[in-house]
Design an enzyme around this catalytic site. Sequence first.
Site, PDB file in Angstrom:
ATOM      1  N   SER A 139      54.108  45.514  51.992  1.00  0.00           N
ATOM      2  CA  SER A 139      53.665  45.734  53.366  1.00  0.00           C
ATOM      3  C   SER A 139      54.783  45.265  54.293  1.00  0.00           C
ATOM      4  O   SER A 139      55.554  44.375  53.926  1.00  0.00           O
ATOM      5  CB  SER A 139      52.401  44.923  53.659  1.00  0.00           C
ATOM      6  OG  SER A 139      52.102  44.933  55.044  1.00  0.00           O
ATOM      7  N   TYR A 153      47.904  36.710  52.751  1.00  0.00           N
ATOM      8  CA  TYR A 153      48.380  38.102  52.615  1.00  0.00           C
ATOM      9  C   TYR A 153      49.893  38.164  52.840  1.00  0.00           C
ATOM     10  O   TYR A 153      50.624  38.781  52.055  1.00  0.00           O
ATOM     11  CB  TYR A 153      47.638  38.981  53.624  1.00  0.00           C
ATOM     12  CG  TYR A 153      47.896  40.467  53.476  1.00  0.00           C
ATOM     13  CD1 TYR A 153      47.136  41.242  52.598  1.00  0.00           C
ATOM     14  CD2 TYR A 153      48.891  41.099  54.212  1.00  0.00           C
ATOM     15  CE1 TYR A 153      47.366  42.608  52.467  1.00  0.00           C
ATOM     16  CE2 TYR A 153      49.129  42.456  54.090  1.00  0.00           C
ATOM     17  CZ  TYR A 153      48.365  43.213  53.229  1.00  0.00           C
ATOM     18  OH  TYR A 153      48.598  44.567  53.088  1.00  0.00           O
TER      19      TYR A 153
HETATM   20  N1  LIG Z   1      46.019  50.097  55.033  1.00  0.00           N
HETATM   21  C1  LIG Z   1      47.080  49.552  55.571  1.00  0.00           C
HETATM   22  O1  LIG Z   1      47.293  49.567  56.795  1.00  0.00           O
HETATM   23  C2  LIG Z   1      48.126  48.895  54.671  1.00  0.00           C
HETATM   24  C3  LIG Z   1      49.329  48.487  55.251  1.00  0.00           C
HETATM   25  C4  LIG Z   1      50.296  47.888  54.434  1.00  0.00           C
HETATM   26  C5  LIG Z   1      50.040  47.702  53.091  1.00  0.00           C
HETATM   27  N2  LIG Z   1      48.865  48.093  52.544  1.00  0.00           N
HETATM   28  C6  LIG Z   1      48.674  47.860  51.107  1.00  0.00           C
HETATM   29  O2  LIG Z   1      48.403  49.085  50.470  1.00  0.00           O
HETATM   30  C7  LIG Z   1      47.587  48.887  49.325  1.00  0.00           C
HETATM   31  C8  LIG Z   1      46.383  49.820  49.407  1.00  0.00           C
HETATM   32  O3  LIG Z   1      45.705  49.585  50.631  1.00  0.00           O
HETATM   33  P1  LIG Z   1      44.549  50.553  51.178  1.00  0.00           P
HETATM   34  O4  LIG Z   1      44.545  50.379  52.651  1.00  0.00           O
HETATM   35  O5  LIG Z   1      44.677  51.896  50.578  1.00  0.00           O
HETATM   36  O6  LIG Z   1      43.275  49.761  50.614  1.00  0.00           O
HETATM   37  P2  LIG Z   1      41.812  50.248  50.162  1.00  0.00           P
HETATM   38  O7  LIG Z   1      40.924  49.060  50.363  1.00  0.00           O
HETATM   39  O8  LIG Z   1      41.451  51.547  50.792  1.00  0.00           O
HETATM   40  O9  LIG Z   1      42.017  50.489  48.599  1.00  0.00           O
HETATM   41  C9  LIG Z   1      42.304  49.449  47.723  1.00  0.00           C
HETATM   42  C10 LIG Z   1      41.737  49.780  46.358  1.00  0.00           C
HETATM   43  O10 LIG Z   1      42.071  48.690  45.483  1.00  0.00           O
HETATM   44  C11 LIG Z   1      40.924  48.363  44.714  1.00  0.00           C
HETATM   45  N3  LIG Z   1      41.002  46.962  44.311  1.00  0.00           N
HETATM   46  C12 LIG Z   1      40.816  45.860  45.087  1.00  0.00           C
HETATM   47  N4  LIG Z   1      40.951  44.757  44.357  1.00  0.00           N
HETATM   48  C13 LIG Z   1      41.232  45.152  43.095  1.00  0.00           C
HETATM   49  C14 LIG Z   1      41.475  44.460  41.875  1.00  0.00           C
HETATM   50  N5  LIG Z   1      41.419  43.121  41.817  1.00  0.00           N
HETATM   51  N6  LIG Z   1      41.742  45.177  40.765  1.00  0.00           N
HETATM   52  C15 LIG Z   1      41.785  46.530  40.809  1.00  0.00           C
HETATM   53  N7  LIG Z   1      41.540  47.239  41.915  1.00  0.00           N
HETATM   54  C16 LIG Z   1      41.272  46.559  43.051  1.00  0.00           C
HETATM   55  C17 LIG Z   1      39.727  48.635  45.641  1.00  0.00           C
HETATM   56  O11 LIG Z   1      38.530  48.790  44.908  1.00  0.00           O
HETATM   57  C18 LIG Z   1      40.199  49.895  46.357  1.00  0.00           C
HETATM   58  O12 LIG Z   1      39.800  51.058  45.652  1.00  0.00           O
HETATM   59  C19 LIG Z   1      47.218  47.397  49.342  1.00  0.00           C
HETATM   60  O13 LIG Z   1      48.066  46.700  48.469  1.00  0.00           O
HETATM   61  C20 LIG Z   1      47.468  46.992  50.783  1.00  0.00           C
HETATM   62  O14 LIG Z   1      47.767  45.612  50.900  1.00  0.00           O
HETATM   63  C21 LIG Z   1      47.895  48.693  53.308  1.00  0.00           C
END
Ligand SMILES: NC(=O)c1ccc[n+]([C@@H]2O[C@H](COP(=O)([O-])OP(=O)(O)OC[C@H]3O[C@@H](n4cnc5c(N)ncnc54)[C@H](O)[C@@H]3O)[C@@H](O)[C@H]2O)c1
Length: 266
Positions: A139, A153
């Site tokens: 991120s 985080y």
């Molecule tokens: N959405 C944003 O703005 C953003 C920005 C920067 C980084 N990210 C990173 O991108 C990645 C995905 O984010 P997203 O927004 O698509 O999230 P999301 O919550 O839509 O999806 C995350 C998925 O991970 C699964 N998950 C959670 N904990 C888990 C575990 N212990 N084992 C296996 N699966 C697990 C959840 O069930 C979910 O399906 C994350 O690592 C997040 O930190 C997101």
Amino acid sequence: MTRAAARTAMVTGGGSGIGAATVAALAADDCAVAVVDIDAAAAERVAKETGGDARAYTADVANRAEVDRTLERITADFGGLDILVNNAGIGTVSTLEAMPIEDWTRVIEVNLGGPFHCLQAAIPALKAGGGGAVVNVASIAGKRISYHGGANYTAAKSGLLGLTRHAAFELALYGIRVNAVCPGPVLTPMVEAATSEAERQGTAQLVPLGRWIRPEDVADMIVFLSGPASAMCTGASFDVDGGFMVSNGTPYRDYMARRNADFGGG
Ligand SMILES: NC(=O)c1ccc[n+]([C@@H]2O[C@H](COP(=O)([O-])OP(=O)(O)OC[C@H]3O[C@@H](n4cnc5c(N)ncnc54)[C@H](O)[C@@H]3O)[C@@H](O)[C@H]2O)c1
């Protein structure tokens, strides 16, 4: 076991958001995809929607025994592994002063421990295939701080960038490339449901390229880092943030209008 698709990919957190978009993009790039998620129904849904060679697996990436078992099943089912996308991640919201210790521990275990477990467990399969690509979804919070989440985080995502560099160095020996992608604000269905139209517009104005990042934007970078077009990239991190990291925290177009009015341009 013969391998139908050109390459096999494992995507953690594949049941939602960026992970689900990545499953679709890798499948379109001729990959068989293992959709791994702690949420069994979500993994099943995405695998079914993707069709072809996509299969669902349930595992908590923070649980090493579950990760080992899942890797064994994936390599047996698909005959190998070429690509690992460490995408599963969670966040909690509190100040450092108020953070419950369980929140610290769980976020570090999932967001940093998870990628470590999956990467270490995948090394034998990647080596057996003559190399491979690992993409860690970090991120921009890992390069500055998280303004929505907590210090847990920020610390986990910074640690993931360090793990990326170190793993890239050690695993180059086997032709395994390790890179990270740093998304800016991504408009996932969850974010969309939790914010108002005005809030979303406010954030979009801060992004120099003028809109939220979509899960598909991040997925495209992951496909690039997984494939032959990035053959000489390793140990690097790539921002998919619409210029957020180079912005000055004010509405971009208003700022540039003032700047051009004062100094010429536009
Ligand atoms: N959405 C944003 O703005 C953003 C920005 C920067 C980084 N990210 C990173 O991108 C990645 C995905 O984010 P997203 O927004 O698509 O999230 P999301 O919550 O839509 O999806 C995350 C998925 O991970 C699964 N998950 C959670 N904990 C888990 C575990 N212990 N084992 C296996 N699966 C697990 C959840 O069930 C979910 O399906 C994350 O690592 C997040 O930190 C997101």
